[in-house]
Design an enzyme around this catalytic site. Structure first.
Site, mmCIF file in Angstrom:
data_model
loop_
_atom_site.group_PDB
_atom_site.id
_atom_site.type_symbol
_atom_site.label_atom_id
_atom_site.label_comp_id
_atom_site.label_asym_id
_atom_site.label_seq_id
_atom_site.Cartn_x
_atom_site.Cartn_y
_atom_site.Cartn_z
ATOM 1 C CD1 TRP A 31 -1.017 2.317 2.298
ATOM 2 C CD2 TRP A 31 -2.828 1.718 1.125
ATOM 3 N NE1 TRP A 31 -1.923 3.353 2.348
ATOM 4 C CE2 TRP A 31 -3.040 3.014 1.646
ATOM 5 C CE3 TRP A 31 -3.830 1.131 0.343
ATOM 6 C CZ2 TRP A 31 -4.213 3.737 1.411
ATOM 7 C CZ3 TRP A 31 -4.998 1.856 0.116
ATOM 8 C CH2 TRP A 31 -5.190 3.133 0.648
ATOM 9 C CG ASN A 34 -1.457 6.814 2.665
ATOM 10 O OD1 ASN A 34 -1.054 5.775 3.144
ATOM 11 N ND2 ASN A 34 -1.638 7.878 3.411
ATOM 12 C CG ASP A 35 -0.762 11.182 2.713
ATOM 13 O OD1 ASP A 35 -1.723 10.634 2.172
ATOM 14 O OD2 ASP A 35 -0.816 11.667 3.859
ATOM 15 C CD GLU A 84 -6.050 13.766 6.763
ATOM 16 O OE1 GLU A 84 -5.946 12.903 7.642
ATOM 17 O OE2 GLU A 84 -6.330 13.486 5.579
ATOM 18 C CD GLN A 109 2.309 8.202 5.794
ATOM 19 O OE1 GLN A 109 1.498 7.862 6.615
ATOM 20 N NE2 GLN A 109 3.587 8.393 6.111
ATOM 21 C CG PHE A 141 0.445 8.992 10.575
ATOM 22 C CD1 PHE A 141 0.642 7.622 10.545
ATOM 23 C CD2 PHE A 141 -0.829 9.470 10.882
ATOM 24 C CE1 PHE A 141 -0.411 6.735 10.803
ATOM 25 C CE2 PHE A 141 -1.880 8.602 11.140
ATOM 26 C CZ PHE A 141 -1.678 7.225 11.106
ATOM 27 N NE ARG A 201 -3.808 13.147 10.191
ATOM 28 C CZ ARG A 201 -4.934 13.159 10.904
ATOM 29 N NH1 ARG A 201 -4.911 13.096 12.224
ATOM 30 N NH2 ARG A 201 -6.098 13.240 10.287
HETATM 31 C C1 FRU Z 1 -3.657 11.821 4.636
HETATM 32 C C2 FRU Z 1 -3.318 11.121 5.930
HETATM 33 C C3 FRU Z 1 -2.402 11.967 6.782
HETATM 34 C C4 FRU Z 1 -1.686 10.948 7.621
HETATM 35 C C5 FRU Z 1 -1.541 9.802 6.663
HETATM 36 C C6 FRU Z 1 -1.599 8.452 7.303
HETATM 37 O O1 FRU Z 1 -3.988 10.989 3.602
HETATM 38 O O2 FRU Z 1 -4.507 10.782 6.622
HETATM 39 O O3 FRU Z 1 -3.046 12.965 7.522
HETATM 40 O O4 FRU Z 1 -0.459 11.406 8.083
HETATM 41 O O5 FRU Z 1 -2.583 9.922 5.720
HETATM 42 O O6 FRU Z 1 -1.223 7.468 6.415
#
Ligand code: FRU
Length: 489
Positions: A38, A40-41, A220, A57, A100, A165
């Site tokens: 996986w 993400n960001d 975020e 991430q 994170f 965060r």
């Molecule tokens: C945004 C988020 C961030 C966090 C991360 C966790 O997509 O929710 O705020 O740090 O993803 O994976």
């Protein structure tokens, strides 16, 4: 390095190494993609020792979100990426439930990563988020003994302890600054600003921006930078409500343009606008290129839409990095110019007349840049139908009178009840319009009128669906250029 640290990071590095050796033809060719598992960001997008680094991430062991690590890759030109071993794992008491999102900066102490350490109390389930630092040589990183360096207690007004965060760091003059995503006790977004001379001791400078309830709830992934003499704050609000064509329901991305004064640390700004109007764009982060360009990259997915099939070993892609400018107070986004180095097999039609349905020789494919400039015509609507065969079709449709532009993936093999369609309003409607579309297997990034608006979406159809047709209700004259994009070795 203590043993716990070494084991968890080593395990991730070993796991991804095994998978990287596997050929995975489903991956995009010039978009950063999860090496395995996986993604993400985008995190830590930065220049270090003459190369650009991007972290992300990352949970290598599953194609669903899990305890967050930081994956790592690097590039010289924002298009061709090299994957490096994972950089951070959740292996300390203060980050045991996840490392994170965060950012990075080149300093005299090496490459400094700033991230959020997350802990969840096993008995009370209470969540704590605090900002932490790690530094390294571009490959291996060591978490600092003084971690965590910023907790919400530093803030002199009530804020959430659990939502604090996504630090973004930069340097101005001799001082480091950091913005963090947070919210008050009612869950309304807040962006606190901090400063430090030594990266270890931080002062709270005040609230850079506040959500009065107009833009979702928690904010975020903030980023704050200057472009073309304007200060820009970007953030990704959760729980947005639809507002005409500007905002859609769910997680969104917005920016404020304004003026920032380093003396008072006050940011005066106007209304928020959407950054990207597509179905899959979140948590953008920027860096400055060697030549001074401001470059933005984002996660090319939305939290509510999971489209990548279960059988894939990966889930998650980044957008193509984009160059940012400000024109008349608005953000302009264009694909990084380095992409043009990879253009091959150009096909060009100048002043071609289109009416009804047309296929043009040489215009097809799934890894390309397509530019269509409509110069004249008597038409109501036109459509570009792409990634098409007898079973599938993805479309974008423009309505000249209203300027409504619609992206539609509802005939693109979607097996779930996810959002299939979105419409936006082009700033200056009319017969003349320019559309640039970048396809890379599973994604379409559309830039309208030289980057005035961008619309990014993912669609998963078999690669054989590669026809492109133009459907015009009326007739129009256009210039059309197509380049294949080839990331050859
Ligand atoms: C945004 C988020 C961030 C966090 C991360 C966790 O997509 O929710 O705020 O740090 O993803 O994976």
């Amino acid at each position: 390095m203590d043993n716990m640290e070494k084991n968890i990071l080593d395990k991730a590095r070993q796991y991804e190494k095994n998978d990287l050796n596997r050929i995975n033809s489903s991956k995009s060719s010039f978009h950063v993609t999860a090496p395995v598992g996986w993604l993400n960001d985008p995190n830590g997008f930065s220049l270090f020792q003459d190369r650009y680094h991007l972290f992300f991430q990352y949970y290598p062991y599953d194609t669903n979100w899990g305890p967050m690590h930081w994956g790592h890759c690097t590039t010289e030109d924002f298009v061709k990426w090299e994957y490096l071993p994972a950089a951070l794992a959740p292996d300390k008491n203060y980050d045991k439930n996840g490392c994170f999102s965060g950012s990075a900066i080149e300093t005299e102490e090496g490459h400094v990563l700033v991230y959020t350490g997350v802990t969840v109390d096993e008995d009370t389930r209470e969540v704590r988020q605090m900002q932490c630092i790690s530094s390294g040589d571009g490959l291996d990183y060591k978490k600092w003994d003084c971690n965590p360096v910023i907790s919400p207690q530093l803030i002199t007004e009530p804020v959430s302890q659990a939502d604090f965060r996504d630090p973004k760091i930069w340097k101005y003059d001799k001082t480091y600054y950091m913005v963090v995503g947070s919210c008050d006790e009612k869950k309304l977004g807040r962006i606190p600003l901090f400063s430090s001379e030594d990266l270890k001791n931080w002062n709270y400078e005040g609230m850079l921006a506040r959500n009065d309830g107009s833009y979702g709830r928690m904010w975020e992934c903030p980023d704050f930078f200057e472009v073309d003499g304007t200060s820009v704050l970007i953030t990704s609000p959760q729980d947005m409500r639809k507002k005409e064509f500007e905002f859609h329901n769910g997680n969104g991305t917005i920016y404020f343009a304004g003026d920032f004064d380093y003396q008072t640390c006050e940011f005066h700004h106007g209304e928020a606008r959407a950054i990207d109007y597509g179905l899959d764009f979140y948590a953008p982060q920027t860096t400055m290129a060697k030549d001074g360009r401001r470059i933005m990259i984002a996660w090319m997915q939305s939290w509510d839409n999971k489209l990548i099939p279960e059988e894939y070993s990966w889930n998650g892609m980044m957008t193509l990095p984009r160059e940012l400018h400000i024109k008349d107070g608005r953000l302009i986004q264009t694909p990084v110019r380095e992409l043009e180095k990879y253009y091959v097999d150009k096909v060009e039609y100048e002043g071609i007349e289109l009416s009804g349905i047309t296929e043009l020789k040489g215009i097809f494919g799934r890894r390309l840049n397509l530019e269509m400039t409509v110069t004249d015509g008597e038409y109501d609507t036109f459509e570009i139908q792409f990634a098409k065969n007898q079973d599938y079709m993805t479309t974008c449709r423009y309505e000249a009178e209203t300027g409504i532009f619609t992206f539609d993936r509802s005939n693109s093999n979607i097996r779930r009840d996810v959002v299939g369609k979105r419409s936006i309003q082009v700033k200056s409607p009319g017969k003349r319009v320019k559309i640039q579309m970048i396809l890379d297997q599973h994604s379409a990034e559309i830039f309208i009128n030289d980057g005035e608006m961008a619309m990014t979406s993912v669609f998963i159809t078999p690669m054989e669906a590669e026809d492109i047709t133009f459907l015009v209700n009326g007739s129009l004259t256009a210039d059309i250029i197509k380049n294949e994009i080839c990331i050859c070795d």
